[in-house]
Design a protein around this motif. Structure first.
Motif, PDB file in Angstrom:
ATOM      1  N   ALA A 314      22.823  23.154  40.155  1.00  0.00           N
ATOM      2  CA  ALA A 314      21.922  24.307  40.248  1.00  0.00           C
ATOM      3  C   ALA A 314      20.871  24.102  41.326  1.00  0.00           C
ATOM      4  O   ALA A 314      20.416  22.992  41.582  1.00  0.00           O
ATOM      5  CB  ALA A 314      21.243  24.538  38.898  1.00  0.00           C
ATOM      6  N   VAL A 315      20.526  25.200  41.980  1.00  0.00           N
ATOM      7  CA  VAL A 315      19.483  25.159  43.015  1.00  0.00           C
ATOM      8  C   VAL A 315      18.137  25.351  42.329  1.00  0.00           C
ATOM      9  O   VAL A 315      17.854  26.408  41.768  1.00  0.00           O
ATOM     10  CB  VAL A 315      19.724  26.275  44.056  1.00  0.00           C
ATOM     11  N   ARG A 316      17.304  24.332  42.376  1.00  0.00           N
ATOM     12  CA  ARG A 316      15.973  24.337  41.731  1.00  0.00           C
ATOM     13  C   ARG A 316      16.076  24.711  40.250  1.00  0.00           C
ATOM     14  O   ARG A 316      15.152  25.244  39.671  1.00  0.00           O
ATOM     15  CB  ARG A 316      15.036  25.330  42.445  1.00  0.00           C
ATOM     16  N   GLY A 317      17.215  24.464  39.650  1.00  0.00           N
ATOM     17  CA  GLY A 317      17.368  24.723  38.221  1.00  0.00           C
ATOM     18  C   GLY A 317      17.423  26.185  37.861  1.00  0.00           C
ATOM     19  O   GLY A 317      17.384  26.547  36.688  1.00  0.00           O
ATOM     20  N   ASP A 318      17.498  27.085  38.854  1.00  0.00           N
ATOM     21  CA  ASP A 318      17.479  28.521  38.617  1.00  0.00           C
ATOM     22  C   ASP A 318      18.905  29.053  38.633  1.00  0.00           C
ATOM     23  O   ASP A 318      19.595  28.987  39.655  1.00  0.00           O
ATOM     24  CB  ASP A 318      16.647  29.186  39.726  1.00  0.00           C
ATOM     25  N   GLN A 319      19.390  29.602  37.530  1.00  0.00           N
ATOM     26  CA  GLN A 319      20.763  30.060  37.408  1.00  0.00           C
ATOM     27  C   GLN A 319      21.063  31.204  38.378  1.00  0.00           C
ATOM     28  O   GLN A 319      22.132  31.250  38.998  1.00  0.00           O
ATOM     29  CB  GLN A 319      21.031  30.514  35.975  1.00  0.00           C
ATOM     30  N   GLU A 320      20.129  32.123  38.539  1.00  0.00           N
ATOM     31  CA  GLU A 320      20.325  33.257  39.440  1.00  0.00           C
ATOM     32  C   GLU A 320      20.458  32.792  40.893  1.00  0.00           C
ATOM     33  O   GLU A 320      21.340  33.231  41.628  1.00  0.00           O
ATOM     34  CB  GLU A 320      19.156  34.242  39.306  1.00  0.00           C
ATOM     35  N   SER A 321      19.576  31.872  41.304  1.00  0.00           N
ATOM     36  CA  SER A 321      19.619  31.346  42.674  1.00  0.00           C
ATOM     37  C   SER A 321      20.913  30.594  42.926  1.00  0.00           C
ATOM     38  O   SER A 321      21.503  30.676  44.008  1.00  0.00           O
ATOM     39  CB  SER A 321      18.429  30.418  42.929  1.00  0.00           C
ATOM     40  N   MET A 354      25.250  38.268  38.579  1.00  0.00           N
ATOM     41  CA  MET A 354      23.860  38.251  39.051  1.00  0.00           C
ATOM     42  C   MET A 354      23.131  39.426  38.396  1.00  0.00           C
ATOM     43  O   MET A 354      23.686  40.520  38.266  1.00  0.00           O
ATOM     44  CB  MET A 354      23.810  38.388  40.579  1.00  0.00           C
ATOM     45  N   LYS A 355      21.907  39.207  38.013  1.00  0.00           N
ATOM     46  CA  LYS A 355      21.150  40.248  37.300  1.00  0.00           C
ATOM     47  C   LYS A 355      20.394  41.171  38.243  1.00  0.00           C
ATOM     48  O   LYS A 355      20.242  42.358  37.975  1.00  0.00           O
ATOM     49  CB  LYS A 355      20.176  39.597  36.317  1.00  0.00           C
ATOM     50  N   LYS A 356      19.921  40.648  39.352  1.00  0.00           N
ATOM     51  CA  LYS A 356      19.068  41.444  40.250  1.00  0.00           C
ATOM     52  C   LYS A 356      19.909  42.280  41.218  1.00  0.00           C
ATOM     53  O   LYS A 356      20.772  41.744  41.929  1.00  0.00           O
ATOM     54  CB  LYS A 356      18.140  40.528  41.035  1.00  0.00           C
ATOM     55  N   PRO A 357      19.642  43.596  41.288  1.00  0.00           N
ATOM     56  CA  PRO A 357      20.377  44.472  42.218  1.00  0.00           C
ATOM     57  C   PRO A 357      20.241  44.033  43.680  1.00  0.00           C
ATOM     58  O   PRO A 357      21.183  44.176  44.459  1.00  0.00           O
ATOM     59  CB  PRO A 357      19.720  45.847  41.996  1.00  0.00           C
ATOM     60  N   ASP A 358      19.061  43.494  44.038  1.00  0.00           N
ATOM     61  CA  ASP A 358      18.866  43.052  45.429  1.00  0.00           C
ATOM     62  C   ASP A 358      19.817  41.919  45.796  1.00  0.00           C
ATOM     63  O   ASP A 358      20.274  41.826  46.944  1.00  0.00           O
ATOM     64  CB  ASP A 358      17.413  42.586  45.638  1.00  0.00           C
ATOM     65  N   ASN A 359      20.113  41.051  44.829  1.00  0.00           N
ATOM     66  CA  ASN A 359      21.042  39.946  45.085  1.00  0.00           C
ATOM     67  C   ASN A 359      22.473  40.458  45.267  1.00  0.00           C
ATOM     68  O   ASN A 359      23.219  39.953  46.108  1.00  0.00           O
ATOM     69  CB  ASN A 359      20.988  38.929  43.946  1.00  0.00           C
ATOM     70  N   LYS A 360      22.837  41.476  44.478  1.00  0.00           N
ATOM     71  CA  LYS A 360      24.160  42.075  44.639  1.00  0.00           C
ATOM     72  C   LYS A 360      24.297  42.715  46.017  1.00  0.00           C
ATOM     73  O   LYS A 360      25.336  42.599  46.683  1.00  0.00           O
ATOM     74  CB  LYS A 360      24.410  43.128  43.552  1.00  0.00           C
ATOM     75  N   LEU A 362      22.676  41.781  48.647  1.00  0.00           N
ATOM     76  CA  LEU A 362      22.713  40.674  49.612  1.00  0.00           C
ATOM     77  C   LEU A 362      24.149  40.153  49.783  1.00  0.00           C
ATOM     78  O   LEU A 362      24.608  39.918  50.913  1.00  0.00           O
ATOM     79  CB  LEU A 362      21.797  39.543  49.142  1.00  0.00           C
ATOM     80  N   ILE A 363      24.850  39.986  48.670  1.00  0.00           N
ATOM     81  CA  ILE A 363      26.235  39.492  48.720  1.00  0.00           C
ATOM     82  C   ILE A 363      27.137  40.517  49.393  1.00  0.00           C
ATOM     83  O   ILE A 363      28.003  40.171  50.212  1.00  0.00           O
ATOM     84  CB  ILE A 363      26.764  39.176  47.302  1.00  0.00           C
ATOM     85  N   TYR A 364      26.943  41.785  49.066  1.00  0.00           N
ATOM     86  CA  TYR A 364      27.734  42.868  49.674  1.00  0.00           C
ATOM     87  C   TYR A 364      27.543  42.891  51.197  1.00  0.00           C
ATOM     88  O   TYR A 364      28.512  43.002  51.960  1.00  0.00           O
ATOM     89  CB  TYR A 364      27.308  44.199  49.058  1.00  0.00           C
ATOM     90  N   THR A 365      26.291  42.737  51.636  1.00  0.00           N
ATOM     91  CA  THR A 365      25.985  42.724  53.073  1.00  0.00           C
ATOM     92  C   THR A 365      26.637  41.521  53.752  1.00  0.00           C
ATOM     93  O   THR A 365      27.186  41.631  54.855  1.00  0.00           O
ATOM     94  CB  THR A 365      24.455  42.678  53.295  1.00  0.00           C
ATOM     95  N   GLU A 366      26.593  40.351  53.087  1.00  0.00           N
ATOM     96  CA  GLU A 366      27.198  39.135  53.644  1.00  0.00           C
ATOM     97  C   GLU A 366      28.716  39.280  53.761  1.00  0.00           C
ATOM     98  O   GLU A 366      29.320  38.844  54.748  1.00  0.00           O
ATOM     99  CB  GLU A 366      26.854  37.937  52.750  1.00  0.00           C
ATOM    100  N   LEU A 367      29.331  39.910  52.758  1.00  0.00           N
ATOM    101  CA  LEU A 367      30.779  40.118  52.781  1.00  0.00           C
ATOM    102  C   LEU A 367      31.178  41.044  53.931  1.00  0.00           C
ATOM    103  O   LEU A 367      32.140  40.784  54.649  1.00  0.00           O
ATOM    104  CB  LEU A 367      31.241  40.700  51.438  1.00  0.00           C
ATOM    105  N   ARG A 368      30.412  42.107  54.118  1.00  0.00           N
ATOM    106  CA  ARG A 368      30.693  43.035  55.219  1.00  0.00           C
ATOM    107  C   ARG A 368      30.524  42.342  56.572  1.00  0.00           C
ATOM    108  O   ARG A 368      31.337  42.521  57.482  1.00  0.00           O
ATOM    109  CB  ARG A 368      29.765  44.248  55.144  1.00  0.00           C
ATOM    110  N   LYS A 369      29.466  41.547  56.682  1.00  0.00           N
ATOM    111  CA  LYS A 369      29.208  40.827  57.935  1.00  0.00           C
ATOM    112  C   LYS A 369      30.340  39.832  58.236  1.00  0.00           C
ATOM    113  O   LYS A 369      30.796  39.711  59.371  1.00  0.00           O
ATOM    114  CB  LYS A 369      27.872  40.086  57.832  1.00  0.00           C
ATOM    115  N   ALA A 370      30.784  39.117  57.191  1.00  0.00           N
ATOM    116  CA  ALA A 370      31.845  38.119  57.367  1.00  0.00           C
ATOM    117  C   ALA A 370      33.167  38.756  57.761  1.00  0.00           C
ATOM    118  O   ALA A 370      34.001  38.124  58.409  1.00  0.00           O
ATOM    119  CB  ALA A 370      32.016  37.308  56.075  1.00  0.00           C
ATOM    120  N   MET A 371      33.372  40.029  57.385  1.00  0.00           N
ATOM    121  CA  MET A 371      34.638  40.702  57.681  1.00  0.00           C
ATOM    122  C   MET A 371      34.595  41.529  58.961  1.00  0.00           C
ATOM    123  O   MET A 371      35.575  42.206  59.295  1.00  0.00           O
ATOM    124  CB  MET A 371      35.052  41.582  56.498  1.00  0.00           C
TER     125      MET A 371
END
Length: 502
Positions: A314-321, A354-360, A362-371
Motif C-alpha cells: 500500500a502507498v502510505r497505507g491508504d487503500q484508495e491511493s 475506487m470511491k472518489k469520482p475524480d480518481n475514476k 483520472l484513470i479514464y484520462t490515463e487510459l485514453r492518453k495511453a491509447m
C-alpha cells in the motif's frame, strides 16, 4: 516484426498468414448469394468460405465501379479522365436492388478471415501512400483531423484540389503536414499509377483473381508508422535490409542510415530482449513491475481484463491511493496489450474499486492518453459506478495468440521424462559420431541458456566444453537460445545448416 518503444515491445507482426488474404488487397470476385435479410451479399474471392459484403460498404459510386469493372473485364477499359460516372446509390437502399447473383465486382479486403468467418469486403476502394490515400471514383478531398493547424489544413486542401486528377478523391494523412507540393504530387502520381496497373490487370480477368496486393508487411508497416521518433531499424537478413533501405530512401530520404544488419551469435529477438518479453506478455496472466498483474480472458463475445493488486504494498497505507496507483499502471499496460495482441471487438476492464469520482476520471484520462498511439479505431467509455471500463476496438485481422506454456520435449506432456543428466551423455555420444565418423569441423551446438551455462561453467580448461575439446580435438561452439525448451538442442555445421543426428 517487432516494434519497440523505449525498449518495450508494443506491436508484433507476422508476414501474411495461412489464409493468404491481407487487409488492403483488391480482387475481382463473383457474387454467389444475395441475402436481402442481411442486406448483404456473399462473394467468391477464392477463400474456402465466401466473403461478406454489406450494403453500407458498397460505396455511393457503386454503379460507376460496376460499369468501370465490366469495361475492363470485357477488354474495353475506359480511361479515368474520360470516364462518365453513373448516378450514386442511396444510403438506405436494399442490396437486391443494386446487386445480382453472378455479378462480377471489384472489391477490397477490409477484414481478414477470422475463425470460421470469411473475409469482409468493401467497394470503397482506396490506395494508401506515404502522405496521401487515393480513392477512385470519389471527388472528395479530406484532410486528417489530427492536423491541428487550421491554416495548414487549408493549405493542404488547396494543394490537393489543384493537383488532383479528375474522378479521383484524396485523403491527406497526418504525416503530410508541412510537406511540399512536389512531394505530395509525386506521392499522388505513384498511387494513380498503381490504379492504372490494377485496371490493366483487370482486363480479361476471370474471378476470383487478385488485382493488387499490399507491398511486403515490412514496407507497409514502415509506410504507416515511420517518423522522426525512430532511431534504429535492425534486420537479420542482408537482402531484406537492402530492400528496406531502398524503400525508406523513397519515402523518407536520409532515414535509411538507421537501418542496420544484425550480427552476433544470438538471434535478433534474443539480443534485443524481444523473446523474453513475448514469453512474459502473451500468457493469461501479465505481471507488472510493481507486483500487480492482469488476467486476460477471451470469450466468444468479448475480452475481459481483470486488474489485481497482487503483492504490491500500500502507498502510505491508504487503500484508495494504492488502488489509483495500480489502476494507473494497469491502464498503460492494457493499452500496450491491446496493440500487442491486436485484440478487437468489445473489451471489458474490471479496475480495482475506487470511491472518489475524480480518481475514476483520472484513470479514464490515463487510459485514453495511453491509447492515443493505437492506430486501430477505438472508443472508450468512462468508468462506471461498478469500476468497469468498456472499450470497442477495430478488429481487421485475427488476434495475435502465442502459446507461452512449454511442453516437455521428452515426455510431450505425459509428466514423466528420462533423467535430465542423461542429456550430457547423449550430447557426448552424438559429438563423437559427428567428429569421428562424419569428420565434421567447426560444429555449433544451440541449447537452452541454462544448459549453455552448465556446459561452460567452472574454471577455464576445466569446463565441459574444454573436456570435449581434449576428447575430440575440436572446439565446440555452444550458443544459448531463449526460444528452446530445457532439454532441446540442435547441431549446426560450418554453413549454419542443421545436422540431423539420431
Amino acid at each position: 516484426m517487432a516494434l519497440l518503444e523505449d525498449r518495450q515491445l508494443v506491436e508484433l507482426h507476422k508476414e501474411s498468414g495461412s489464409s493468404g488474404f491481407r487487409v488492403g488487397d483488391i480482387l475481382i470476385g463473383k457474387v454467389k448469394k444475395v441475402s436481402p435479410g442481411l442486406n448483404a451479399v456473399f462473394v467468391d474471392v477464392g477463400f474456402e468460405r465466401d466473403a461478406f459484403l454489406h450494403y453500407t460498404d458498397l460505396n455511393p459510386h457503386f454503379r460507376s465501379i460496376v460499369k468501370y469493372t465490366e469495361a475492363a473485364l470485357n477488354r474495353r477499359p475506359i480511361p479515368m479522365q474520360s470516364f462518365r460516372k453513373e448516378p450514386e446509390i442511396i444510403k438506405t437502399g436494399k442490396i437486391n436492388n443494386v446487386v445480382n447473383r453472378g455479378m462480377q465486382l471489384m472489391v477490397q479486403v477490409i477484414k481478414e478471415p477470422i475463425q470460421t468467418k470469411g473475409p469482409r469486403l468493401s467497394c470503397e476502394l482506396s490506395l494508401p501512400g506515404r502522405f496521401l490515400v487515393l480513392t477512385p471514383f470519389n471527388d472528395v478531398v479530406g484532410v486528417s483531423r489530427k492536423i491541428e493547424s487550421a491554416d495548414e489544413r487549408k493549405r493542404l486542401q488547396k494543394i490537393i484540389e489543384s493537383i488532383r486528377p479528375k474522378n479521383y478523391g484524396v485523403i491527406v494523412r497526418t504525416v503530410a503536414e508541412g510537406q511540399s507540393v512536389q512531394t505530395l504530387h509525386n506521392d499522388l502520381m505513384d498511387q494513380v499509377k498503381k490504379w492504372e496497373e490494377i485496371t490493366k490487370k483487370a482486363e480479361g480477368a476471370v474471378p476470383p483473381q487478385v488485382l493488387f496486393s499490399e507491398a511486403t508487411k515490412t514496407n507497409t508497416l514502415l509506410r504507416d508508422i515511420l517518423n522522426d521518433s525512430f532511431n534504429s531499424i535492425v534486420v537479420n537478413d542482408q537482402s531484406m535490409a537492402n530492400d528496406v533501405k531502398n524503400y525508406i530512401k523513397r519515402i523518407a530520404p536520409g532515414a535509411e542510415k538507421m537501418v542496420a544488419v544484425h550480427s552476433g551469435n544470438r538471434s535478433i529477438f534474443d539480443a534485443n530482449g524481444v523473446t523474453r518479453q513475448i514469453k512474459s506478455l502473451f500468457g493469461r496472466t501479465v505481471n507488472m513491475s510493481s507486483g500487480a498483474y492482469l488476467i486476460i480472458e477471451h470469450t466468444e463475445a468479448l475480452h475481459v481484463i481483470d486488474v489485481n493488486s497482487g503483492n504490491k504494498s500500500a502507498v502510505r497505507g491508504d487503500q484508495e491511493s494504492n488502488a489509483v496507483a495500480v489502476n494507473l499502471e494497469a491502464a498503460r499496460e492494457i493499452a500496450r496489450q491491446l496493440r500487442l495482441r491486436d485484440i478487437g471487438g468489445i473489451i471489458i476492464i474490471d479496475f480495482i474499486d475506487m470511491k472518489k469520482p475524480d480518481n475514476k476520471k483520472l484513470i479514464y484520462t490515463e487510459l485514453r492518453k495511453a491509447m492515443e498511439s493505437d492506430r486501430a479505431k477505438h472508443s472508450i467509455l468512462p468508468i462506471s459506478k461498478f469500476g468497469v471500463a468498456q472499450i470497442t476496438r477495430q478488429r481487421v485481422r485475427p488476434e495475435v495468440n502465442i502459446a507461452t506454456a512449454e511442453v516437455c520435449p521428452t515426455c510431450n506432456g505425459s509428466g514423466k521424462i528420462e533423467a535430465s543428466i542423461l542429456i550430457l551423455t547423449e550430447l557426448e555420444r552424438k559429438l563423437g559420431y559427428l567428429y569421428q565418423q562424419q569428420n565434421q569441423k567447426k560444429l555449433k551446438l544451440v541449447v537452452h541458456p541454462f544448459v549453455e551455462a552448465y556446459i561452460k561453467k567452472g574454471r577455464i580448461f576445466r569446463t565441459l566444453q574444454w573436456k570435449w575439446y581434449r576428447q575430440f580435438g575440436q572446439m565446440l561452439k555452444v550458443v544459448g537460445n531463449d526460444d528452446y525448451q530445457y532439454m532441446e538442442y540442435h547441431f549446426f555445421d560450418v554453413n549454419d545448416e542443421e545436422i540431423q543426428v539420431e
